[in-house]
Design an enzyme around this catalytic site. Structure first.
Site, PDB file in Angstrom:
ATOM      1  N   HIS A   1      -5.118 -26.070  -4.812  1.00 53.86           N
ATOM      2  CA  HIS A   1      -6.218 -26.431  -3.916  1.00 53.86           C
ATOM      3  C   HIS A   1      -5.678 -27.293  -2.790  1.00 53.86           C
ATOM      4  CE1 HIS A   1     -10.183 -27.682  -2.591  1.00 53.86           C
ATOM      5  NE2 HIS A   1      -9.711 -28.923  -2.546  1.00 53.86           N
TER       6      HIS A   1
ATOM      7  N   ALA B   1      -8.241   6.754  14.333  1.00 51.41           N
ATOM      8  CA  ALA B   1      -8.559   5.364  13.940  1.00 51.41           C
ATOM      9  C   ALA B   1      -8.006   5.087  12.551  1.00 51.41           C
ATOM     10  CB  ALA B   1     -10.074   5.137  13.975  1.00 51.41           C
TER      11      ALA B   1
ATOM     12  N   ARG C   1       1.385  11.441   9.799  1.00 51.96           N
ATOM     13  CA  ARG C   1       2.818  11.753   9.881  1.00 51.96           C
ATOM     14  C   ARG C   1       3.137  12.953   8.990  1.00 51.96           C
ATOM     15  NH1 ARG C   1       5.874   7.941  12.309  1.00 51.96           N
ATOM     16  NH2 ARG C   1       7.723   8.339  11.046  1.00 51.96           N
TER      17      ARG C   1
END
Ligand code: FAD
Ligand code: NAI
Length: 474
Positions: A453, A190, A281
């Site tokens: 904004h 996971a 890996r």
């Protein structure tokens, strides 16, 4: 006569191709050796390494396709849009991904041409030294180089007794090219690949079961982020994630794969149609001729380097996944630039403390700097500002309000020590925190920057204000 260059880079992944380009920009004759064709239809060598061919880029292409399907099936309805009969053609999705890969890998060829970097096709390895030049064997031909940069990257770690055929039992290579949606998909690990690719196939319709050895979920992330991610992935998205398991026998039969595993108190079996093995890996140093020249490896098989990526050999450097540090494309690229600049006598530098980590799940997860657990363990006094996306107008407008931004700042100096984002566009939002931390900014500095904004970046602004307990919109 053998070819000779100032700089020869072995490996054309992101660390290697960037190093080769930067070296050429700095006036060196530069060449890059690449062995892999990554199943190029014409059998030609393909540049870009794991990242472009079977990593970052193809996985993000599939993530996007699967997110659109999810939107069409479940997201449009809140906008009053109804679509009937939504269908997914896996072949088209995979071809789109392959086209993006081809476009980008060909793009590197173009960049090499533009910067006058020579591509050398074939496996590269050290053959010896002659005067002050390194002798390399590239696919049987001798190439001479004053400076060598090793950028041979990494390959998937496989588990003993589990044979990967990349059809039924897959690592990242096969898992990016399924020809159909498996009904039941098993994933071992996971971590980043398990969660990103597990999410892709879950959204496309697979029943996904992830088996993870460590009892804690996302152990390297900030605990608050990991807790939120666990809730979203398991409860809202229906990924079945089993922690603290020990994988036993894996058998492949006509009906699929059976994974035997043990939890703390029972033995169980997972039956699935396909299995992804994503358990980390390992560095690629096979047949590199390291022993021919005495190139030193560390205890984990990586090339041993100092902070500037220098190896134990004169004029030999190593960068990217084949050396210590996070296995991330952007980390490798920064190292490639640093090394080329150091070779040119410049002050090349990588700030390893501010390398961002990103998981491209939905919501995305991104962070830079320390987690709250790390600060506690190190006995650093800190202040926290945490703001949910739910309090942000743009997030509401986009219909994507999951998650939060959490900022950690030093209690004494107010310097930002870590920023953790779980939510939409976390991968983009984290850049502001990276810039701030690179320049040693305080939370007050961020609080005083004008943020447009309505944008998601206002959540970063509010988190900075919240460090000083004065958020304006929460
Ligand atoms: P590599 O990309 O592995 O390239 C090394 C190259 O060297 C290869 O092309 C190889 O063929 C070649 N080579 C090896 N040995 C020799 C030799 N002796 N002679 C000639 N050539 C040789 N990272 C991120 O930052 N973001 C992401 O979103 C991300 N997603 C990923 C998704 C997946 C599924 C995977 C597997 C990885 C992902 N990564 C991601 C990690 C990223 O791909 C690696 O960190 C990055 O590719 C490392 O770059 P590198 O140049 O060091 O090595
Ligand atoms: P990972 O290190 O992220 O996760 C591997 C997971 O497998 C860990 O949780 C580990 O505990 C678990 N594991 C190890 N052995 C196990 C076993 N025997 N049984 C069950 N679980 C086991 O590695 P992953 O996902 O393979 O990815 C490799 C690397 O590629 C990553 O570390 C990252 O550097 C890079 N990557 C980066 C991405 C990004 O930046 N978004 C995306 C994908 C990969």
């Amino acid at each position: 006569m053998s070819k000779q260059f100032d700089v020869v880079v072995i490996g054309a992944g992101p660390a290697g191709y960037v190093a080769a380009i930067r070296a050429a920009q700095l006036g060196f004759s530069s060449a890059c050796v690449e062995a892999e064709s990554y199943a190029d239809p014409k059998g030609e060598v393909r540049l870009g390494g794991t990242c472009l061919n079977v990593g970052c880029i193809p996985s993000k292409a599939l993530l996007r396709s699967s997110e659109l399907l999810e939107e069409a099936n479940h997201g449009f309805v809140m906008h009053g849009i109804s679509v009937d009969n939504v269908k997914m053609d896996v072949g088209t999705m995979v071809r789109r991904k392959d086209n993006i890969v081809t476009q980008l890998t060909s793009g590197i060829k173009g960049l090499f041409k533009k910067n006058k970097v020579t591509t050398l096709s074939g496996h590269g390895k050290f053959a010896g030294r002659e005067d002050d030049l390194w002798l390399l064997d590239v696919g049987g031909e001798t190439v001479k180089a004053k400076y060598v940069i090793v950028a041979t990257g990494s390959k998937p770690r496989h588990l003993p007794g589990i044979e990967v055929d990349n059809k039924v039992v897959c690592d990242n290579v096969g898992a990016l090219s399924f020809d159909s949606v498996p009904k039941r998909l098993g994933v071992i690990g996971a971590g980043v690949i398990g969660l990103e690719l597990g999410s892709v196939w879950k959204r496309l319709g697979s029943e996904v079961t992830i088996l993870e050895a460590v009892p804690e979920f996302l152990a390297t992330a900030d605990a608050a982020v990991a807790k939120e991610a666990w809730k979203v992935f398991t409860q809202k998205q229906g990924l079945s994630i089993n922690l603290g398991v020990k994988i036993g026998k894996v058998t492949v039969g006509k009906k699929g794969v059976t994974v035997e595993y043990e939890t703390a108190d029972e033995s169980k079996k997972l039956e699935c149609d396909r299995l992804i093995v994503s358990v980390g890996r390992i560095p690629c140093t096979d047949n590199l001729g390291a022993e021919n020249v005495g190139l030193k490896l560390d205890d984990r098989g990586r090339i041993d380097v100092n902070d500037h990526c220098q190896t134990n050999l004169p004029n030999v450097w190593a960068v990217g996944d084949v050396v210590r540090g996070p296995m991330l494309a952007h980390k490798g690229m920064e190292e490639g630039v640093m090394v080329a600049e150091c070779i040119a006598g410049q002050a090349g530098h990588v700030n390893y403390d501010v390398i961002p980590s990103v998981m491209y799940t939905h919501p995305e997860i991104a962070w830079v700097g320390k987690t709250e657990q790390q600060l506690k363990n190190e006995g650093v006094e800190y202040r926290v500002g945490q703001i949910p996306f739910l309090a942000n107008g743009r997030a509401l407008g986009q219909g994507d309000t999951t998650g939060f931004i959490k900022m950690l700042a030093c209690a004494k100096t107010d310097r930002v020590l870590g920023v953790h984002v779980i939510g939409a566009s976390a991968s983009e939002l984290i850049s502001e925190a990276v810039v701030a931390m690179e320049f040693g900014a305080s939370s007050e500095d961020i609080a005083r920057i004008c943020h447009a904004h309505p944008t998601l970046s206002e959540v970063m602004h509010e988190a900075a204000l919240a460090v000083d307990k004065r958020p304006l919109h929460f």
